[in-house]
Design a protein around this motif. Structure first.
Motif, PDB file in Angstrom:
ATOM      1  N   PRO A   1       0.827  -1.203   0.000  1.00 31.54           N
ATOM      2  CA  PRO A   1       0.000   0.000   0.000  1.00 31.54           C
ATOM      3  C   PRO A   1       0.868   1.264   0.000  1.00 31.54           C
ATOM      4  N   GLY A   2       0.441   2.250  -0.799  1.00 38.25           N
ATOM      5  CA  GLY A   2       1.151   3.525  -0.818  1.00 38.25           C
ATOM      6  C   GLY A   2       1.259   4.125   0.568  1.00 38.25           C
TER       7      GLY A   2
ATOM      8  N   LYS B   1       4.574   5.656   2.285  1.00 38.87           N
ATOM      9  CA  LYS B   1       4.566   7.074   2.650  1.00 38.87           C
ATOM     10  C   LYS B   1       4.765   7.267   4.155  1.00 38.87           C
ATOM     11  N   GLY B   2       4.047   6.464   4.944  1.00 37.65           N
ATOM     12  CA  GLY B   2       4.138   6.573   6.395  1.00 37.65           C
ATOM     13  C   GLY B   2       5.538   6.259   6.908  1.00 37.65           C
ATOM     14  N   LYS B   3       6.162   5.263   6.291  1.00 36.36           N
ATOM     15  CA  LYS B   3       7.508   4.882   6.734  1.00 36.36           C
ATOM     16  C   LYS B   3       8.526   5.963   6.356  1.00 36.36           C
TER      17      LYS B   3
ATOM     18  N   ASN C   1      18.178   1.661   4.810  1.00 30.65           N
ATOM     19  CA  ASN C   1      18.954   1.315   6.006  1.00 30.65           C
ATOM     20  C   ASN C   1      18.065   1.000   7.206  1.00 30.65           C
ATOM     21  N   ASP C   2      16.772   0.868   6.950  1.00 27.41           N
ATOM     22  CA  ASP C   2      15.824   0.521   8.003  1.00 27.41           C
ATOM     23  C   ASP C   2      15.034  -0.689   7.488  1.00 27.41           C
ATOM     24  N   TYR C   3      13.743  -0.701   7.648  1.00 27.43           N
ATOM     25  CA  TYR C   3      12.950  -1.800   7.113  1.00 27.43           C
ATOM     26  C   TYR C   3      11.546  -1.315   6.794  1.00 27.43           C
ATOM     27  N   LEU C   4      10.904  -2.052   5.889  1.00 31.58           N
ATOM     28  CA  LEU C   4       9.516  -1.759   5.528  1.00 31.58           C
ATOM     29  C   LEU C   4       8.644  -2.881   6.085  1.00 31.58           C
TER      30      LEU C   4
END
Ligand SMILES: [Zn+2]
Length: 233
Positions: free
Chosen positions: A49-50, A54-56, A194-197
């Motif tokens: 989902p977009g 976007k939130g991340k 460098n983080d995660y989704l």
């Protein structure tokens, strides 16, 4: 405030580890998985989902630039920035602040569809291995006294190597600094690599990279050319 240009942003998101964006259990039949991923309601093909992307991006940028309330006090309750003044609010929209002067939210993030290459690959895997565009991963809790695995639970993930088409549109108004906004988005993508989704990043899920990142400026005064074949059919 006038719209000056549109910047079309595209990239290929590649899952470097399994990716898990949770779906709703309500749509799963009895006997189904406890922790399903989100899928297209008709095709059942997983998508991102977009709003997740976007939130991340926003939360990672806020971790660098900070979060303030609409009264310009430090945001304490875990909510996004709602100052209505900073570049994050300009690009992503001031959270729950209806009294700002920023104008419309500048960034639109589309739902990311799986690439044709990945659909073909996973369709083949479905026929040979019986997986359905996903892998099922079982996790346990280790009993600290005797070292045995307890409480097994199953999580559905999008398999490593799967790719998705990222599409975003940045609206640039006459008062905006276009390059600054593009740099902010590039910085967000770098932070995300460098983080995660998705979920369970600390347990190895959700490492992603962005390939073929492109920014293309679209002339807002251009009129769409409809070909004669399309219009006559
Ligand atoms: Zn702000």
């Amino acid at each position: 405030m006038k719209l000056k240009s549109l910047v079309h942003i595209s990239a290929i998101l590649v899952c470097e580890t399994g990716l898990r964006i949770g779906g709703s259990k309500d749509t799963i039949q009895i006997g189904g998985l406890d922790n399903p991923i989100i899928r297209h309601p008709i095709s059942d093909i997983p998508y991102i989902p977009g709003s997740s992307i976007k939130g991340k991006l926003r939360s990672l940028l806020e971790s660098v630039y900070g979060r303030r309330t609409k009264h310009l006090q430090p945001q304490v309750n875990g909510e996004p920035c709602s100052c209505g003044l900073c570049d994050v609010c300009r690009v992503f929209g001031p959270h729950k602040n209806t009294n700002h002067q920023l104008g419309p939210t500048r960034l639109i993030v589309r739902d990311a569809k799986m690439t044709k290459k990945s659909i073909d690959l996973l369709t083949e895997a479905q026929q040979s291995k019986g997986v359905f565009f996903s892998e099922i991963k079982t996790e346990n809790t280790i009993n600290r006294d005797n070292g045995t695995a307890n409480n097994p639970r199953q999580y559905e993930r999008i398999p490593e190597g799967t790719s998705f088409e990222i599409e975003m549109v940045l609206k640039v108004y006459d008062e905006d600094d276009q390059q600054k906004m593009i740099d902010l988005i590039k910085q967000g993508l770098m932070l995300l690599e460098n983080d995660y989704l998705g979920s369970s990043g600390s347990r190895g899920y959700g490492k992603v990279k962005f390939d073929k990142l492109e920014f293309q400026e679209i002339d807002v005064h251009k009129i769409k050319n409809v070909s004669s074949e399309e219009s006559s059919s």
